[in-house]
Scaffold this motif. Structure first.
Motif, short mmCIF file in Angstrom:
data_model
loop_
_atom_site.label_atom_id
_atom_site.label_comp_id
_atom_site.label_asym_id
_atom_site.label_seq_id
_atom_site.Cartn_x
_atom_site.Cartn_y
_atom_site.Cartn_z
N ARG A 25 22.62 -37.69 0.17
CA ARG A 25 22.22 -38.89 0.91
C ARG A 25 21.94 -38.50 2.36
O ARG A 25 22.40 -37.46 2.83
N CYS A 29 23.94 -42.29 6.44
CA CYS A 29 24.67 -43.26 5.59
C CYS A 29 25.29 -42.55 4.38
O CYS A 29 24.91 -42.82 3.24
N GLU A 31 28.18 -42.87 2.99
CA GLU A 31 29.15 -43.63 2.19
C GLU A 31 28.52 -44.74 1.34
O GLU A 31 28.91 -44.95 0.20
N LYS A 32 27.54 -45.46 1.92
CA LYS A 32 27.02 -46.65 1.23
C LYS A 32 25.52 -46.78 1.43
O LYS A 32 25.03 -46.65 2.56
N LEU A 34 21.94 -48.60 1.84
CA LEU A 34 21.55 -49.87 2.46
C LEU A 34 20.83 -50.78 1.46
O LEU A 34 20.07 -50.32 0.62
N SER A 255 16.20 -49.26 5.87
CA SER A 255 16.34 -47.84 6.19
C SER A 255 15.60 -47.52 7.49
O SER A 255 16.13 -46.85 8.38
N THR A 258 17.48 -48.93 10.55
CA THR A 258 18.67 -48.14 10.90
C THR A 258 18.28 -46.79 11.47
O THR A 258 18.88 -46.30 12.43
N LEU A 444 17.68 -44.22 3.57
CA LEU A 444 19.07 -44.64 3.64
C LEU A 444 19.45 -45.61 2.52
O LEU A 444 20.59 -46.05 2.43
N CYS A 445 18.47 -45.92 1.67
CA CYS A 445 18.74 -46.82 0.53
C CYS A 445 18.78 -46.05 -0.79
O CYS A 445 18.94 -46.66 -1.85
#
Length: 660
Positions: A25, A29, A31-32, A34, A255, A258, A444-445
C-alpha cells in the motif's frame, strides 16, 4: 548514509502465499484504504459523485464551470461559460424531465456524443437522480453498439443529432429503445424518420423544460449504487461492461485529495482550467472531470475535431492538461524535428538550455529563469502558455518524453496507471518525484501485489526486483462485468483481487513499473520474449516516424514492422536527398525511402539500447495512418494488434519471405 524514501510498504500482517508477492500500500495510508473524503463544510463527508458535484458548487462560489465554443458559419467563436450554480439548476430540471420520460432510479440510460456540455450535464443528472449512465461510442462499430444497447435493455438514449441518426438507422436491431433525446436542434427529417419507426424523439432543451415546469423529488444515490456501466473497447472480442459504483470513483478522488495534503499531487481550484477532449465514454476523462469538479475548476470542451485541438487550447489556455502518450509523442517529435531543421545558433541554444534543465531535473528542479523565457516560451505556447500540471495516462509513456515535458513546459508531470475496471485508479506518480519510467505507488484506495507468471519467467522472487502480473484489491475495484459472470470470475477472484493482464515490477523504492501487457508479449522461434509496445515507443521517437507496428511470428526468429512516416519531416528529408517534388504517397512507395528508414531505425534502435532480436529486420512503409476510423486504434488510441495483423497479413508474409 541517508536511506532512500519509500513510496509503498508491505501490508501489515499479510500472509505469505506461494506464487505471489505480498501486497503493498501507499506509505501515506498503510493501515486503512480510503473510501471517501471530507468536505470543506465541517462535519460533511463526500461519498457519491453527486455529493462531489455539490462540493464543486460550494467551492466555486458562483464561478464558471462548463465552457464551449459556438460555431458560427464554420468559424469557432470565443468560449461561452455556464457557472456551477447554473449547471446545478439545469441538471435538476433535466433529471426531472428524464423521470417524466419513464426513467426510474437505478435504470440504465445511454449517452452517445462527443464531449460537450450536455454530455456532462446528462451524466450529472444521472448522479443526482441515481440513474445509471451507459456511454456509447461508434468507434466500437455498429455490432458493439447493438450489443451494449440490448444487453443493458436501454430504453432512453441521449445523443447528438448525428449519433441519433445512427440509433434510428439501427432501430430494427434495437428493440428496447423507445426515446432518443437530442442535444441541440432537432430537424424535421429526424422527426419524420423517428415517427415511422415509432421512436419518441425530443430535444434536450424540451426535456429540461418539462422538468422545470413539473419538478420531481430526486432520490440521491448511496456510495454502493452503480454510477455507470462502462464498456471496455478492448482490442478483440465483444465489449465488456464494467460495473462501477460511486465509491469506486470517490475513493480515487479521495486518494488525490489526501496526496495533495501531503504535497504529492494537486487539487484544482476555481483558478484552474481543464481542456476536455479525451473521450468521455472512457473512465480516464470522466475521472479527470470528477477531480476537476471536486476542486471547482473550469472545464472547457474542444470543438470536436482533434486536428483543431491546439487551436482550442490556444484560446482556452488551460492550466491542467491531461492526455495520452500519443499526443505527447507528437509534440516531442515536432519540437525536436523543428530544432534539427533550424540548426545553427537556434539549435545550439536549444540543446544547451535542454541539457542544463535536464541536469537540474536530477536535483528536483523544473524551472530556469533564463532558459524558460528565452528558449522554451514558444514551446509552452503550443499548449496555451499557462499549463502547470500535465497528466499522462492510458498507455506507458517514454522516460525521454516525460523529461521533455518537464523541461519544455516547466510543469509538474504525472504518469497515471489504471484501467476501466478500477475507474482508472490504480497508481499515480508523486509530485516532485522526477524519476522517469515509474507510475508511483498504489493509490490510497487500493493495495497491489504481483502474481508469478512462470511461463514467462516472471516471479515475485526475481532479483533485484520482484516481477509478475499486477493484481489489486480495494475501493476503486469494480463489481464485475454486467451480465457476464464467467468473464467476471476470470478477472475477480473470491477474495476481491482483480487481475490486470499487465506485467509489473516493484522498484527499489516501492514504486510500480509497468513492463508490458501479458497478452501482448510474444515469443520468437529462438525463445526470446518480445514486448512490442516497448519497441514501438522507442522507434516512434525517430524524427521520420509517425507510427509503427511491430510484429513477430512465433515460428520466425526475427521481427518485422509496418512504418507510417511523418509527412512533414519526410518531405523535408526528400528535398535534401534528391526526391523533392514527390508527394507524400509517392515517397512512401519509393524504394530509397524504405531502404533509408530501415537503416535509420536499425541504427536508432541500437543507440536506444534495443537488443539484437528487438531490431526490425524488414519493414513495410505506408502513408495510411493508424486511426480509430480505420479500426487500427481503440478509442483510447491503443493499437489494435489483431486488426493490424489482419490488415497487413500479405505484407507481413512478403517481409518474412524477403528475409528468408
Amino acid at each position: 548514509m541517508a536511506t532512500e524514501q519509500m513510496y509503498s510498504v508491505v501490508v501489515p500482517n499479510s500472509p505469505a502465499i506461494p506464487g505471489e508477492g505480498k501486497p503493498r500500500r501507499s506509505v501515506l495510508c498503510p493501515e486503512k484504504l480510503l473510501e471517501n473524503y471530507p468536505s470543506i463544510k465541517a462535519g460533511v463527508t463526500i461519498t457519491t459523485l453527486y455529493e462531489n458535484f455539490l462540493e464543486g458548487v460550494q467551492r466555486a462560489e458562483g464561478g464558471e464551470f462548463l465552457g464551449h465554443r459556438p460555431i458560427v458559419d464554420d468559424v469557432p467563436q470565443a468560449y461561452q461559460w455556464q457557472t456551477y450554480a447554473e449547471v446545478k439548476e439545469r441538471i435538476t430540471h433535466f433529471g426531472a424531465g428524464l423521470s417524466h420520460l419513464g426513467l426510474a432510479p437505478n435504470n440504465n440510460f445511454g449517452i452517445f456524443a462527443i464531449n460537450r456540455p450536455e454530455w456532462t450535464m446528462s451524466e450529472l443528472s444521472g448522479y443526482m437522480y441515481n440513474y445509471t449512465t451507459v456511454p456509447l461510442y461508434d468507434t466500437l462499430g455498429v455490432s458493439a453498439i447493438e450489443y451494449i444497447v440490448n444487453q443493458t435493455e436501454m430504453e432512453i438514449v441521449i445523443a447528438s443529432a448525428d449519433k441519433a441518426s445512427i440509433i434510428l438507422n439501427m432501430k430494427s436491431t434495437l428493440p428496447t429503445v423507445k426515446t432518443v433525446v437530442v442535444m441541440g436542434d432537432v430537424d424535421q427529417t429526424l422527426l419524420d424518420e423517428a415517427k415511422e419507426l415509432n421512436v419518441h424523439v425530443v430535444s434536450w432543451a424540451d426535456v429540461e423544460r418539462s422538468g422545470r415546469e413539473k419538478p420531481v423529488q430526486a432520490v440521491h444515490p448511496t456510495a454502493e449504487d452503480v454510477a455507470t456501466i462502462c464498456y471496455t473497447s478492448g482490442t478483440t472480442g465483444t465489449p465488456k461492461g464494467a460495473i462501477l459504483t460511486h465509491k469506486n470513483f470517490i475513493s480515487t478522488i479521495a486518494s488525490f485529495h489526501t496526496m495533495a495534503k501531503h504535497g504529492k499531487f494537486f487539487i484544482p481550484s476555481p483558478a484552474d482550467t481543464h481542456v476536455s477532449y479525451l473521450p468521455l465514454a472512457h473512465v480516464f476523462e470522466r475521472l479527470c472531470q470528477a477531480v476537476m469538479i471536486s476542486g471547482a475548476a473550469r472545464v472547457g470542451y474542444y470543438q470536436g475535431d482533434t486536428l483543431k485541438l491546439l487551436d482550442d487550447v490556444a484560446v482556452l489556455q488551460p492550466t491542467i492538461f491531461a492526455s495520452v502518450p500519443r499526443l505527447f509523442n507528437r509534440i516531442y517529435d515536432k519540437v525536436l524535428a523543428g530544432v534539427k531543421a533550424k540548426g545553427g545558433v537556434a539549435a545550439f541554444l536549444f540543446n544547451r538550455a535542454y541539457n542544463t534543465k535536464k541536469a537540474n531535473l536530477r536535483r528536483g528542479i523544473i524551472h530556469h529563469a533564463l532558459w524558460d523565457r528565452l528558449v522554451f516560451g514558444a514551446i509552452r505556447a503550443r499548449l496555451g502558455g499557462k499549463v502547470r500540471h500535465i497528466v499522462s495516462g492510458s498507455a506507458p509513456i517514454s522516460p525521454d518524453v516525460m523529461d521533455f515535458l518537464r523541461i519544455c513546459f516547466s510543469a509538474d508531470v504525472y504518469e497515471g496507471y489504471g484501467q476501466t475496471e478500477q475507474a482508472a485508479g490504480l497508481s499515480m506518480s508523486y509530485r516532485g518525484d522526477l524519476t522517469p519510467g515509474q507510475v508511483g505507488p498504489p493509490q490510497l484506495c487500493t493495495e497491489v501485489k504481483l502474481r508469478d507468471i512462470p511461463s514467462m519467467n516472471y516471479t515475485s522472487e526475481d532479483k533485484p526486483f520482484p516481477r509478475g502480473e499486477i493484481m489489486l484489491r480495494g475501493n476503486s475495484v469494480f463489481k464485475g462485468y454486467y451480465k457476464a459472470p464467467q468473464q467476471t470470475a476470470e478477472t475477480l477472484d473470491a477474495e476481491g483481487w482483480s487481475g490486470t493482464g499487465d506485467v509489473g515490477q516493484w522498484d527499489a523504492q516501492g514504486r510500480l513499473v509497468v513492463i508490458d501487457r501479458v497478452k501482448n508479449i510474444f515469443k520468437l522461434a529462438q525463445g526470446e520474449y518480445i514486448a512490442p509496445e516497448k519497441i514501438e515507443a522507442v522507434l516512434a521517437k525517430h524524427f521520420l516516424v509517425a507510427q509503427v507496428f511491430v510484429y513477430g511470428h512465433s515460428l520466425q526468429a526475427m521481427l518485422v514492422g509496418v512504418v507510417v512516416p511523418d509527412s512533414e519531416t519526410l518531405l523535408v528529408w526528400a528535398k535534401d536527398n534528391g526526391l523533392g517534388g514527390k508527394t507524400y504517397e509517392e515517397l512512401c512507395a519509393h524504394p530509397q525511402v524504405r531502404t533509408t528508414l530501415q537503416k535509420e531505425l536499425t541504427v536508432f534502435g541500437k543507440e536506444s539500447d534495443l537488443k539484437g532480436f528487438e531490431i526490425l529486420k524488414n519493414i513495410y512503409v505506408t502513408p495510411e495512418q493508424f486511426t480509430i476510423d480505420n479500426d487500427l486504434l481503440t478509442p483510447t488510441f491503443k493499437l489494435k494488434r489483431h486488426a493490424a495483423k489482419e490488415k497487413y497479413s500479405v505484407e507481413i508474409e512478403r517481409m518474412y519471405a524477403e528475409i528468408n
